[in-house]
Enzyme design. Structure first.
Site, PDB file in Angstrom:
ATOM      1  N   GLU A  57      47.102  41.222  34.351  1.00 42.21           N
ATOM      2  CA  GLU A  57      45.680  40.881  34.299  1.00 42.21           C
ATOM      3  C   GLU A  57      45.212  40.801  32.840  1.00 42.21           C
ATOM      4  OE1 GLU A  57      43.557  43.647  37.023  1.00 42.21           O
ATOM      5  OE2 GLU A  57      45.593  44.172  37.661  1.00 42.21           O
TER       6      GLU A  57
ATOM      7  N   HIS B 190      35.913  45.411  39.206  1.00 43.01           N
ATOM      8  CA  HIS B 190      36.191  43.973  39.358  1.00 43.01           C
ATOM      9  C   HIS B 190      34.962  43.150  39.756  1.00 43.01           C
ATOM     10  CE1 HIS B 190      40.281  44.609  38.454  1.00 43.01           C
ATOM     11  NE2 HIS B 190      40.774  44.819  39.656  1.00 43.01           N
TER      12      HIS B 190
ATOM     13  N   HIS C 162      44.040  37.822  39.348  1.00 38.56           N
ATOM     14  CA  HIS C 162      44.657  39.030  39.906  1.00 38.56           C
ATOM     15  C   HIS C 162      45.848  38.695  40.810  1.00 38.56           C
ATOM     16  CE1 HIS C 162      44.772  43.153  41.502  1.00 38.56           C
ATOM     17  NE2 HIS C 162      43.868  43.485  40.590  1.00 38.56           N
TER      18      HIS C 162
END
Length: 346
Positions: free
Chosen positions: A309, A101, A175
């Protein structure tokens, strides 16, 4: 319609967007985080449908990425490195040997420039950030804009835009953990999800794609006709077990239906419909959330939220057949995801 702004410490600001129907979206300029989304259930009772911290400052050290904007690359980059135009770029490993991420100081940890706006039938917040060449190991200066728009049709539209001065890699997402029961009354086991996808990425024990893309037919990964998330959470199938019993997989959309995902919570009657320009998404059922976070409605626990996502796939850096995340200097990154809120009555 109205927009409220509240100043916090550390140059943090909270923006509260409310449409004519009373749907409310709360956004933090730190990380571009969606901290609350309030929508009515089938009886008209308004409740929060996302996971967020009771204490805003807990977002500063959030291992769960609650509601945050993720980048430069959403997902895992194997061994925290990739090759681009013959050059190897090494990123900081922040999940074992891998890069997750965008790294520990990714887009979820920056303060975005925030400009609220209001138009005739919608209002929103335009977020912008300049990511310098070499930031977190990534090549290219990248100008990033993310716009949250709340419409009077009860849609939350997220528009992502970016340009770079050097060939780089980029795939952005949000997210947010959704729980349509409202105020975390129930876990997500009975959330019924329909998904326009016939293929998903097989994972290895490190939660990295093996390179194989599997057919969902006759499996608990087949959401084309809809199923409760509990069917995968309780499955003994290896692909569920390795992610902590549930889902944490990349699904590739067939792009045959107007909405890529429709999620329904039977007791509240809330419905969440999602459409996107992105080629796929990771669905994560908070299998490893744990019980240490103090949320707005109480303590956290596993299976308290589900993430949708939307993104391309960082697996494309190491395997063929996955949606690319390359962005060239002469291109504009332009993607959109729309979340439409409603109930079984409308």
């Amino acid at each position: 319609m109205k927009i409220k702004t509240k100043q916090l410490q550390n140059n943090w600001k909270v923006f509260t967007l409310t449409n004519i129907n009373g749907v409310t979206v709360e956004v933090l300029n730190f990380g571009g985080i969606l901290t609350k989304i309030l929508t009515p259930d089938k009886e008209g009772r308004v409740g929060n449908i996302v996971l967020g911290y009771k204490n805003m400052l807990d977002y500063q050290h959030d291992p769960n990425y609650f509601g945050a904007l993720i980048g430069r690359v959403a997902g895992r980059i194997q061994n925290a490195e990739f090759v681009l135009d013959g050059k190897t770029y090494r990123l900081k490993a922040n999940e074992g040997p891998n890069h997750l991420h965008g790294g520990n100081t990714g887009l979820h940890k920056v303060i975005w420039n925030a400009d609220p706006f209001e138009e005739e039938d919608k209002l929103g917040l335009k977020l912008s950030y300049f990511s310098k060449d070499g930031e977190n190991g990534y090549p290219g200066n990248v100008n990033i804009t993310v716009t949250y728009t709340l419409t009077n049709e009860d849609e939350l539209i997220i528009n992502y835009s970016a340009t770079t001065d050097k060939t780089t890699v980029l795939t952005l997402t949000n997210h947010t953990y959704f729980n349509l029961s409202g105020d975390l009354k129930e876990t997500i086991h009975q959330h019924h999800v329909t998904m326009d996808s016939s293929r998903f990425a097989q994972l290895d024990a490190r939660l990295l794609p093996t390179g194989d893309i599997l057919d969902v037919t006759n499996s608990t990964f087949d959401f084309r006709s809809g199923r409760a998330l509990a069917s995968g959470i309780h499955s003994t199938m290896d692909q569920h077990n390795i992610v902590g019993n549930g889902y944490d997989h990349y699904f590739i959309f067939d792009q045959k239906k107007p909405y890529a995902v429709v999620a329904t919570e039977p007791v509240s009657g809330r419905v969440l419909k999602m459409k996107t320009t992105q080629p796929g998404m990771v669905m994560y059922t908070s299998n490893n959330l744990g019980s240490n976070a103090l949320l707005n409605e109480g303590m956290s626990k596993n299976y308290l939220g589900v993430c949708f996502e939307t993104q391309s796939s960082p697996a494309s850096l190491h395997h063929d057949g996955f949606p690319s995340i390359l962005l060239n200097a002469d291109e504009r990154y332009q993607e959109q995801t729309v979340f439409k809120f409603g109930t079984l009555m409308n």
